[in-house]
Design an enzyme around this catalytic site. Structure first.
Site, mmCIF file in Angstrom:
data_model
loop_
_atom_site.group_PDB
_atom_site.id
_atom_site.type_symbol
_atom_site.label_atom_id
_atom_site.label_comp_id
_atom_site.label_asym_id
_atom_site.label_seq_id
_atom_site.Cartn_x
_atom_site.Cartn_y
_atom_site.Cartn_z
ATOM 1 N N LYS A 88 1.074 2.959 -3.710
ATOM 2 C CA LYS A 88 0.169 4.502 -3.527
ATOM 3 C C LYS A 88 0.544 6.172 -2.562
ATOM 4 O O LYS A 88 -0.173 7.111 -3.281
ATOM 5 C CB LYS A 88 -0.989 4.156 -2.683
ATOM 6 C CG LYS A 88 -2.023 2.715 -3.532
ATOM 7 C CD LYS A 88 -3.024 2.599 -2.007
ATOM 8 C CE LYS A 88 -3.943 2.602 -2.734
ATOM 9 N NZ LYS A 88 -5.197 1.828 -1.524
ATOM 10 N N ASP A 135 -10.293 13.445 8.933
ATOM 11 C CA ASP A 135 -10.115 11.515 9.256
ATOM 12 C C ASP A 135 -11.458 11.249 10.210
ATOM 13 O O ASP A 135 -11.371 12.153 11.456
ATOM 14 C CB ASP A 135 -9.006 12.090 9.840
ATOM 15 C CG ASP A 135 -8.451 10.482 9.773
ATOM 16 O OD1 ASP A 135 -9.340 9.503 10.121
ATOM 17 O OD2 ASP A 135 -7.386 10.946 9.587
ATOM 18 N N HIS A 145 -8.767 10.246 5.804
ATOM 19 C CA HIS A 145 -7.195 9.136 6.173
ATOM 20 C C HIS A 145 -6.879 8.240 5.369
ATOM 21 O O HIS A 145 -5.600 7.588 5.829
ATOM 22 C CB HIS A 145 -8.462 8.331 7.265
ATOM 23 C CG HIS A 145 -7.287 7.376 8.434
ATOM 24 N ND1 HIS A 145 -6.413 7.800 9.306
ATOM 25 C CD2 HIS A 145 -6.905 5.652 7.772
ATOM 26 C CE1 HIS A 145 -5.703 6.882 10.056
ATOM 27 N NE2 HIS A 145 -5.631 6.171 9.550
ATOM 28 N N SER A 202 -0.827 6.303 9.948
ATOM 29 C CA SER A 202 -1.803 5.456 11.211
ATOM 30 C C SER A 202 -1.656 4.566 11.722
ATOM 31 O O SER A 202 -0.543 5.234 12.626
ATOM 32 C CB SER A 202 -3.159 4.801 10.093
ATOM 33 O OG SER A 202 -3.644 4.539 11.380
ATOM 34 N N ASN A 261 0.760 -1.003 0.106
ATOM 35 C CA ASN A 261 0.175 -0.385 -0.163
ATOM 36 C C ASN A 261 0.881 0.996 0.679
ATOM 37 O O ASN A 261 0.639 1.987 -0.819
ATOM 38 C CB ASN A 261 -1.276 -0.245 1.547
ATOM 39 C CG ASN A 261 -1.682 -1.241 1.506
ATOM 40 O OD1 ASN A 261 -1.679 -2.302 1.189
ATOM 41 N ND2 ASN A 261 -3.136 -0.870 1.028
#
Ligand SMILES: N[C@@H](CCC(=O)N[C@@H](CS)C(=O)NCC(=O)O)C(=O)O
Length: 290
Positions: free
Chosen positions: A66, A232, A267, A150, A62
């Protein structure tokens, strides 16, 4: 410890590769992605490294695919290492739930069955993985920095706080800052660490920061960059950014924390990729002594 090359693609004049290896820490095969800039690929020059830790439901892909970090890392000629977020393919049903098990390693060492054999992501990311890349790739781990998103932001900050001299710099995107009070932590921590909440503090960023300040062991030469979107959906119940802002004020640490709120961002990776360059600049300058 041997690496197996699974794929390699030319990327911003360097290479994005995926490797697997048998981990003696997590007792399973682990996979990670690594971006090596041109000078490391072509001239085998050892380069500094930035670890990029992913969040819940993520794999090693990820952040690598991204966030758009490689184009900026190429400018500083630094490597990026994207670890997986948990062990995989263990012999029990670890993938039944999004908040524990697969993709939910929380960068801690589990002490409770059935997690305690494999879920050692703290040791894996902070000890074994640096050794593995140092032995096998043109990477100089004496120049390491760490960031994450996160759950990975929690990982970056907590691993940094526990090993402040192993990393030159630290930053985070929308990090979980008070894991023991977050909904995700309140669900996963009893299962990984047991019900004694005092054991949770060793992986809680706010608790670790308070401890180091009380012991006068928080590095005075470090500036922590944190970006957070105001849109978020996890801000209130899982991230607790305001609590860190309050704490840094109370402890007189405002000059060491650059906590930036960005109006309307959520987020996800559209938020992250908007600010990736700032984070690579933050780390790249320090890793390159610029
Ligand atoms: N579904 C999960 C959160 C999933 C989620 O938003 N994961 C973030 C990190 S916390 C992520 O990076 N997802 C992968 C992606 O966007 O590529 C929940 O509601 O508890």
């Amino acid at each position: 410890m041997a690496l197996t090359l699974l794929s390699a693609s030319k990327h911003f004049a360097g290479t994005l590769s995926k490797y697997s290896h048998v981990s003696t820490t997590t007792h399973c095969t682990m996979v990670f992605n690594v971006f090596l800039p041109k000078t490391a690929v072509e001239d085998k020059v050892k380069v500094p490294v930035l670890y990029c830790l992913g969040g819940l439901t993520s794999t090693e892909d990820n952040f690598a695919q991204k966030a758009g970090a490689a184009q900026h890392a190429a400018n500083y000629e630094i490597a990026l290492v994207f670890p997986d977020t948990s062990p995989r393919n263990v012999d029990f049903n670890a993938g039944a739930d999004e908040s524990i098990g697969y993709s939910a390693g929380f960068y801690l060492n589990a002490t409770q069955a059935p997690w305690d054999k494999n879920w050692k992501m703290y040791d894996y990311v902070s000890k074994e993985l640096p050794q593995v890349i140092s032995e096998n790739l043109p990477i100089d781990i004496s120049r390491s920095s760490i960031t994450g998103h996160s759950m990975g932001g929690h990982g970056a900050l907590s691993i940094f706080l526990k090993n402040q001299h192993a990393y030159k710099s630290v930053s985070a995107f929308a990090p979980i800052l008070h894991l023991s009070k977050s909904n995700w932590g309140k669900y996963a921590l009893p299962q990984y660490l047991g019900n004694d909440e005092s054991t949770w503090k060793q992986y809680d960023v706010l608790e670790l920061l308070q401890k180091h300040v009380a012991e006068n062991s928080f590095r005075k030469d470090v500036k922590v960059l944190i970006d957070q979107g105001t849109g978020d959906q996890f801000l209130t119940n899982n991230l607790h950014t305001d609590a860190l802002v309050k704490l840094t004020k109370e402890m007189g640490l405002e000059s060491q924390f650059d906590i930036r709120y960005h109006d309307g961002y959520d987020h996800g990776y559209f938020f992250i990729s908007t600010f990736t360059k700032d984070h690579i600049d933050h780390h790249g300058k320090i890793l390159r002594g610029l």
